[in-house]
Design a protein around this motif. Structure first.
Motif, mmCIF file in Angstrom:
data_model
loop_
_atom_site.group_PDB
_atom_site.id
_atom_site.type_symbol
_atom_site.label_atom_id
_atom_site.label_comp_id
_atom_site.label_asym_id
_atom_site.label_seq_id
_atom_site.Cartn_x
_atom_site.Cartn_y
_atom_site.Cartn_z
ATOM 1 N N GLU A 1 0.816 -1.359 -0.176
ATOM 2 C CA GLU A 1 0.048 0.023 -0.009
ATOM 3 C C GLU A 1 0.797 1.345 0.123
ATOM 4 O O GLU A 1 0.538 2.262 -0.829
ATOM 5 C CB GLU A 1 -0.949 -0.198 1.160
ATOM 6 N N ASN B 1 0.951 4.739 -2.907
ATOM 7 C CA ASN B 1 0.731 6.098 -2.748
ATOM 8 C C ASN B 1 1.812 7.061 -3.454
ATOM 9 O O ASN B 1 1.318 7.933 -4.366
ATOM 10 C CB ASN B 1 0.989 6.517 -1.408
ATOM 11 N N VAL C 1 0.938 6.254 -7.558
ATOM 12 C CA VAL C 1 -0.098 6.840 -8.134
ATOM 13 C C VAL C 1 0.103 8.285 -8.478
ATOM 14 O O VAL C 1 -0.504 8.973 -9.527
ATOM 15 C CB VAL C 1 -1.460 7.033 -7.385
ATOM 16 N N ALA D 1 -7.702 8.251 -6.205
ATOM 17 C CA ALA D 1 -8.336 7.187 -5.420
ATOM 18 C C ALA D 1 -8.556 6.183 -6.652
ATOM 19 O O ALA D 1 -7.849 5.034 -6.605
ATOM 20 C CB ALA D 1 -9.278 7.575 -4.568
ATOM 21 N N LYS D 2 -9.232 6.374 -7.590
ATOM 22 C CA LYS D 2 -9.501 5.251 -8.522
ATOM 23 C C LYS D 2 -8.325 4.963 -9.296
ATOM 24 O O LYS D 2 -8.173 3.791 -9.522
ATOM 25 C CB LYS D 2 -10.672 5.985 -9.451
ATOM 26 N N LYS E 1 -5.311 4.708 -7.990
ATOM 27 C CA LYS E 1 -4.554 3.636 -7.145
ATOM 28 C C LYS E 1 -5.526 2.643 -7.067
ATOM 29 O O LYS E 1 -4.455 1.468 -7.241
ATOM 30 C CB LYS E 1 -4.648 4.782 -5.801
ATOM 31 N N ALA E 2 -6.831 2.240 -7.127
ATOM 32 C CA ALA E 2 -7.286 0.997 -7.345
ATOM 33 C C ALA E 2 -6.917 0.436 -8.476
ATOM 34 O O ALA E 2 -6.709 -0.932 -8.511
ATOM 35 C CB ALA E 2 -8.991 1.244 -7.061
ATOM 36 N N THR F 1 -3.450 -0.918 -8.039
ATOM 37 C CA THR F 1 -3.253 -1.896 -7.126
ATOM 38 C C THR F 1 -3.793 -3.246 -7.845
ATOM 39 O O THR F 1 -3.053 -4.443 -7.691
ATOM 40 C CB THR F 1 -4.258 -1.491 -5.901
ATOM 41 N N PRO G 1 -4.842 -6.406 -3.431
ATOM 42 C CA PRO G 1 -6.169 -6.721 -3.246
ATOM 43 C C PRO G 1 -7.228 -5.973 -3.949
ATOM 44 O O PRO G 1 -7.197 -4.635 -3.979
ATOM 45 C CB PRO G 1 -6.173 -6.306 -1.722
ATOM 46 N N ASN G 2 -8.214 -6.371 -4.455
ATOM 47 C CA ASN G 2 -9.137 -5.713 -5.203
ATOM 48 C C ASN G 2 -10.413 -6.761 -5.428
ATOM 49 O O ASN G 2 -10.078 -8.014 -5.580
ATOM 50 C CB ASN G 2 -8.648 -5.325 -6.698
ATOM 51 N N ASN G 3 -11.488 -6.016 -5.697
ATOM 52 C CA ASN G 3 -12.636 -6.869 -6.143
ATOM 53 C C ASN G 3 -13.506 -6.505 -7.361
ATOM 54 O O ASN G 3 -14.423 -6.616 -7.434
ATOM 55 C CB ASN G 3 -13.665 -6.737 -4.981
ATOM 56 N N TYR G 4 -12.707 -5.643 -8.232
ATOM 57 C CA TYR G 4 -13.316 -5.274 -9.326
ATOM 58 C C TYR G 4 -13.868 -6.318 -10.396
ATOM 59 O O TYR G 4 -12.987 -7.365 -10.351
ATOM 60 C CB TYR G 4 -12.203 -4.417 -10.112
#
Lengths: 316, 120
Positions: free
Chosen positions: B10, B14, B17, B44-45, B47-48, B51, B57-60
């Motif tokens: 994580e 930062n 991004v 923030a998007k 960064k997702a 990631t 970790p992601n649930n897209y």
């Protein structure tokens, strides 16, 4: 077992996240990534302690206000989720009214109840039941025993011309709790700070600067305040005196459209800043004032090297 | 171990991004898609997205990608723009000294979203 408290209702959390727990009970919080990243489900705790994991990636100012990411929040104890749409009106007494320039009125208020805020946050001011405007706080809780607002006269406006004409000491008015993320957070005393404002956008910046100085900030603090004309600038003497007193604070008043006397920079405030502060890597940046200036300022500061999480802005 | 963990998880995101989004906003081929967006939310998007590309970790789901970009497809988002983002992703990881084989791994994950992002 811990519970999630929402709108007076206490719900057993089980092993669900705060987000899933609320969703399961028909309370719809917008969400997207469900991984604590996209910040769509950003919520605020009214009470209860927040696990560190649920604040990962948030700005320091958000953490200080108990914001958290509901999708990755698994608290050990009860947590109360704040209801953001209920407006709590607080009575305040007008204790002083003073012209800071032809267009800017300084308004002093004494809240009638204990009032916790940080210099640079804003309040909403009620002219009447349905007419509300936001004003930033130029006062510093540790230095001032009243709230200071800078009200710019908006021609044809519904609130500011009325304040210029009618507001007087002794009046009872109503305001809201403070809000906003434009404020100083201690912890990096040597970091350089850039502040850029137009018009009455100086109010929060004036609060933030005095707050940073009284908290012993040692890094550079550089303020650029812009207006179209000489008459639009105010607190010039106070700011020059402050700059004489504190070696790490400097002040650059900027005039964009009319004659520019000695001691003032010529040009749009953002152009002056970019010409003088080409590299903003590692800087903390505050932008307040005209929405267009704030919007391009945010982008320009970022492209000049400031980290997104270190840029704070209010579009008024 | 995923690329994500290998480069520092994580905390590394930062830094990544900022570098990535700065490249995207300076890229004449794609920067107009970001006119008028809320930069903080957009970061923030991004960064997702990073990631996910790095196996963190992601649930897209493909459906999320499709819905999230539909308004841009309507504005003309196509393969050339997707290529530009891929290029910026590679350059970002290179700048952060991520080894070549890990960059290739990340590129493959990002590439796998192409059809959904472009609504094909």
């Amino acid at each position: 077992m811990s519970r999630v408290i929402y709108d007076g209702q206490a719900i057993e959390r089980g092993d669900l996240s705060v987000l899933d727990c609320l969703t399961e009970h028909g309370i719809n919080i917008p969400s997207s990534c469900h991984s604590g990243l996209c910040q769509t489900c950003l919520s605020r705790a009214a009470s209860g302690s927040i696990p560190a994991r649920a604040q990962t990636g948030l700005k320091e100012t958000q953490i200080a206000q108990n914001y958290f990411l509901a999708c990755v929040c698994y608290p050990e104890h009860d947590i109360e989720v704040a209801m953001e749409d209920g407006v709590n009106k607080l009575p305040a007494l007008v204790s002083g009214v003073k012209h800071l320039s032809a267009d800017i009125l300084g308004v002093h208020l004494k809240p009638q109840h204990p009032f916790n805020y940080r210099a640079g946050q804003f309040i909403n001011f009620f002219k009447d039941e349905n007419t509300v405007r936001s004003y930033s706080l130029a006062s510093v809780p540790e230095l001032d025993d009243e709230l200071f607002l800078h009200v710019r006269k908006v021609p044809g406006g519904q609130v500011s011309p009325w304040m210029f004409e009618h507001l007087k000491p002794g009046d009872q008015v109503q305001i809201t709790e403070p809000a906003g993320e434009c404020f100083y957070v201690p912890g990096k005393p040597a970091q350089n700070i850039l502040l850029v404002g137009t018009g009455s956008g100086l109010a929060p910046l004036y609060g933030i600067i005095r707050d940073a100085l009284q908290q012993g900030h040692t890094g550079k603090i550089v303020l650029y305040h812009g207006s179209t004309s000489f008459g639009g600038l105010y607190l010039v003497d106070e700011l020059r005196t402050l700059a004489q007193k504190h070696e790490n604070f400097s002040y650059v008043p900027c005039i964009s459209e009319s004659a520019v006397p000695e001691g003032y920079a010529s040009g749009m405030v953002l152009d002056v800043v970019l010409a003088r502060q080409a590299d903003l890597s590692g800087w903390r940046v505050f932008l307040c004032g005209h929405p267009e200036m704030v919007k391009s300022g945010r982008q320009e500061a970022f492209l000049a090297g400031a980290s997104m999480s270190e840029i704070f802005a209010d579009p008024f | 171990m995923s690329v994500y963990d290998e480069i520092g998880g994580e905390a590394a995101m930062n830094a990544a991004v900022d570098v990535f989004y700065r490249k995207v906003l300076k890229d004449d081929r794609i920067k107009h898609f970001f006119d008028g967006v809320d930069m903080a939310r957009q970061a923030a998007k991004q960064k997702a997205f990073l990631t996910m590309a790095l196996g963190g970790p992601n649930n897209y789901t493909g459906e999320d990608m499709r819905k999230g970009h539909a308004h841009l497809v309507a504005r003309g988002l196509n393969d050339s723009h997707f290529d530009a983002v891929m290029e910026n992703l590679g350059a970002t990881l290179k700048e952060l000294n991520v080894p070549g084989h890990l960059i290739a791994q990340a590129a493959a994950i990002a590439e796998s979203t192409r059809k959904d992002v472009l609504g094909k």
